[in-house]
Scaffold this motif. Structure first.
Motif, PDB file in Angstrom:
ATOM      1  N   GLU A   1       0.843  -1.195   0.000  1.00  0.00           N
ATOM      2  CA  GLU A   1       0.000   0.000   0.000  1.00  0.00           C
ATOM      3  C   GLU A   1       0.877   1.243   0.000  1.00  0.00           C
ATOM      4  N   MET A   2       0.262   2.388  -0.181  1.00  0.00           N
ATOM      5  CA  MET A   2       0.969   3.661  -0.167  1.00  0.00           C
ATOM      6  C   MET A   2       1.685   3.854   1.163  1.00  0.00           C
ATOM      7  N   ASN A   3       2.866   4.419   1.086  1.00  0.00           N
ATOM      8  CA  ASN A   3       3.641   4.739   2.285  1.00  0.00           C
ATOM      9  C   ASN A   3       3.145   6.077   2.826  1.00  0.00           C
ATOM     10  N   PHE A   4       2.472   6.020   3.972  1.00  0.00           N
ATOM     11  CA  PHE A   4       1.939   7.233   4.579  1.00  0.00           C
ATOM     12  C   PHE A   4       2.905   7.873   5.574  1.00  0.00           C
ATOM     13  N   GLY A   5       4.163   7.463   5.569  1.00  0.00           N
ATOM     14  CA  GLY A   5       5.218   8.129   6.329  1.00  0.00           C
ATOM     15  C   GLY A   5       4.828   8.497   7.748  1.00  0.00           C
ATOM     16  N   ASN A   6       4.911   9.793   8.061  1.00  0.00           N
ATOM     17  CA  ASN A   6       4.633  10.291   9.408  1.00  0.00           C
ATOM     18  C   ASN A   6       3.192  10.070   9.850  1.00  0.00           C
ATOM     19  N   TRP A   7       2.321   9.779   8.916  1.00  0.00           N
ATOM     20  CA  TRP A   7       0.901   9.628   9.254  1.00  0.00           C
ATOM     21  C   TRP A   7       0.512   8.200   9.620  1.00  0.00           C
ATOM     22  N   GLU A   8       1.405   7.246   9.415  1.00  0.00           N
ATOM     23  CA  GLU A   8       1.080   5.845   9.690  1.00  0.00           C
ATOM     24  C   GLU A   8       0.574   5.678  11.119  1.00  0.00           C
ATOM     25  N   LEU A   9      -0.575   5.031  11.240  1.00  0.00           N
ATOM     26  CA  LEU A   9      -1.245   4.693  12.499  1.00  0.00           C
ATOM     27  C   LEU A   9      -1.702   5.904  13.311  1.00  0.00           C
ATOM     28  N   LYS A  10      -1.774   7.057  12.660  1.00  0.00           N
ATOM     29  CA  LYS A  10      -2.354   8.245  13.297  1.00  0.00           C
ATOM     30  C   LYS A  10      -3.813   8.361  12.874  1.00  0.00           C
ATOM     31  N   ALA A  11      -4.602   8.969  13.734  1.00  0.00           N
ATOM     32  CA  ALA A  11      -5.985   9.263  13.346  1.00  0.00           C
ATOM     33  C   ALA A  11      -5.941  10.349  12.279  1.00  0.00           C
ATOM     34  N   TRP A  12      -6.738  10.170  11.228  1.00  0.00           N
ATOM     35  CA  TRP A  12      -6.776  11.176  10.163  1.00  0.00           C
ATOM     36  C   TRP A  12      -7.089  12.553  10.746  1.00  0.00           C
ATOM     37  N   ASN A  13      -7.956  12.611  11.734  1.00  0.00           N
ATOM     38  CA  ASN A  13      -8.339  13.890  12.344  1.00  0.00           C
ATOM     39  C   ASN A  13      -7.221  14.523  13.157  1.00  0.00           C
ATOM     40  N   ASP A  14      -6.190  13.758  13.512  1.00  0.00           N
ATOM     41  CA  ASP A  14      -5.067  14.290  14.294  1.00  0.00           C
ATOM     42  C   ASP A  14      -3.912  14.786  13.427  1.00  0.00           C
ATOM     43  N   ILE A  15      -4.007  14.590  12.134  1.00  0.00           N
ATOM     44  CA  ILE A  15      -2.944  15.061  11.240  1.00  0.00           C
ATOM     45  C   ILE A  15      -3.114  16.567  11.072  1.00  0.00           C
ATOM     46  N   PRO A  16      -2.049  17.342  11.321  1.00  0.00           N
ATOM     47  CA  PRO A  16      -2.167  18.800  11.232  1.00  0.00           C
ATOM     48  C   PRO A  16      -2.684  19.257   9.863  1.00  0.00           C
ATOM     49  N   LEU A  17      -3.575  20.227   9.884  1.00  0.00           N
ATOM     50  CA  LEU A  17      -4.181  20.726   8.645  1.00  0.00           C
ATOM     51  C   LEU A  17      -3.148  21.228   7.650  1.00  0.00           C
ATOM     52  N   GLU A  18      -2.068  21.845   8.155  1.00  0.00           N
ATOM     53  CA  GLU A  18      -1.044  22.364   7.234  1.00  0.00           C
ATOM     54  C   GLU A  18      -0.312  21.229   6.509  1.00  0.00           C
ATOM     55  N   GLU A  19      -0.392  19.999   7.041  1.00  0.00           N
ATOM     56  CA  GLU A  19       0.188  18.843   6.352  1.00  0.00           C
ATOM     57  C   GLU A  19      -0.835  18.164   5.442  1.00  0.00           C
ATOM     58  N   ILE A  20      -2.036  17.970   5.954  1.00  0.00           N
ATOM     59  CA  ILE A  20      -3.009  17.160   5.215  1.00  0.00           C
ATOM     60  C   ILE A  20      -3.707  17.929   4.088  1.00  0.00           C
ATOM     61  N   ASN A  21      -3.921  19.234   4.271  1.00  0.00           N
ATOM     62  CA  ASN A  21      -4.653  19.992   3.243  1.00  0.00           C
ATOM     63  C   ASN A  21      -3.966  19.998   1.880  1.00  0.00           C
ATOM     64  N   PRO A  22      -2.643  20.255   1.813  1.00  0.00           N
ATOM     65  CA  PRO A  22      -2.006  20.210   0.489  1.00  0.00           C
ATOM     66  C   PRO A  22      -2.122  18.827  -0.160  1.00  0.00           C
ATOM     67  N   TRP A  23      -2.023  17.788   0.649  1.00  0.00           N
ATOM     68  CA  TRP A  23      -2.148  16.433   0.123  1.00  0.00           C
ATOM     69  C   TRP A  23      -3.577  16.159  -0.330  1.00  0.00           C
ATOM     70  N   MET A  24      -4.557  16.574   0.464  1.00  0.00           N
ATOM     71  CA  MET A  24      -5.962  16.363   0.092  1.00  0.00           C
ATOM     72  C   MET A  24      -6.299  17.116  -1.197  1.00  0.00           C
TER      73      MET A  24
END
Length: 173
Positions: free
Chosen positions: A74-97
């Protein structure tokens, strides 16, 4: 050539948790589901699998003769692995989304990166002299292969393809 794309069954991770290359197990009971999946697959196929436990368990239920290939992971989610999607900082997740195809996850990869490694595997697979092939893999890898097969844009892969846990998708070349 017939290629059977098999997505692993439901993982033990709670809903809302990011798990890409984290080696999580699958929910029990799964033997009955495995039997249903096995009934959809040919017995005389070459079998490949992601080495991650959730795929490996399924492949080993099917056969002892498995070729494990990391390119099917599967895709390598790096720093996000096993984190809740809601706990990922917006400044990280928004550009990816906004552009998951080309924006890489911090210390991980983009969907384009996954697509390139899966594409390399798929290209080699097409050169094999085999009638039937089974791939035990993940949602991202299956979407990537379907994008190669149907020649569709990666950005459209989530709107065009829905792959449920334990689903078998057959393509004919």
């Amino acid at each position: 050539m017939e290629i059977y794309l098999v997505r692993h069954t439901e993982p033990v991770t709670p809903k809302g948790i990011c798990y890409g290359q984290a080696d999580v197990d699958i929910k029990e009971p799964y033997l009955e589901i495995f039997q249903e999946i096995k009934a959809q697959l040919p017995t005389d196929a070459i079998v490949y699998s992601s080495p991650l436990l959730r795929c490996k368990k399924m492949a080993e239920f099917f056969t002892d003769n498995i070729i494990f290939d990391k390119r099917l992971m599967e895709m390598n989610f790096g720093n996000w692995e096993l984190k809740a999607w809601n706990d990922i900082p917006l400044e990280e997740i928004n550009p990816w989304m906004d552009n998951f195809v080309t924006v890489s996850v911090p210390n991980g990869e983009s969907f384009k990166g996954l697509h390139q490694r899966v594409g390399e595997f798929y290209t080699e697979l097409l050169q094999k002299n085999a009638d039937k092939i089974i791939l035990f893999c993940h949602d991202g890898a299956i979407r990537s292969i379907l994008s190669h097969y149907h020649k569709t844009q990666l950005k459209d892969s989530f709107s065009l393809y829905t792959i449920k846990y334990g689903e078998v998708v057959k393509i004919i070349l």
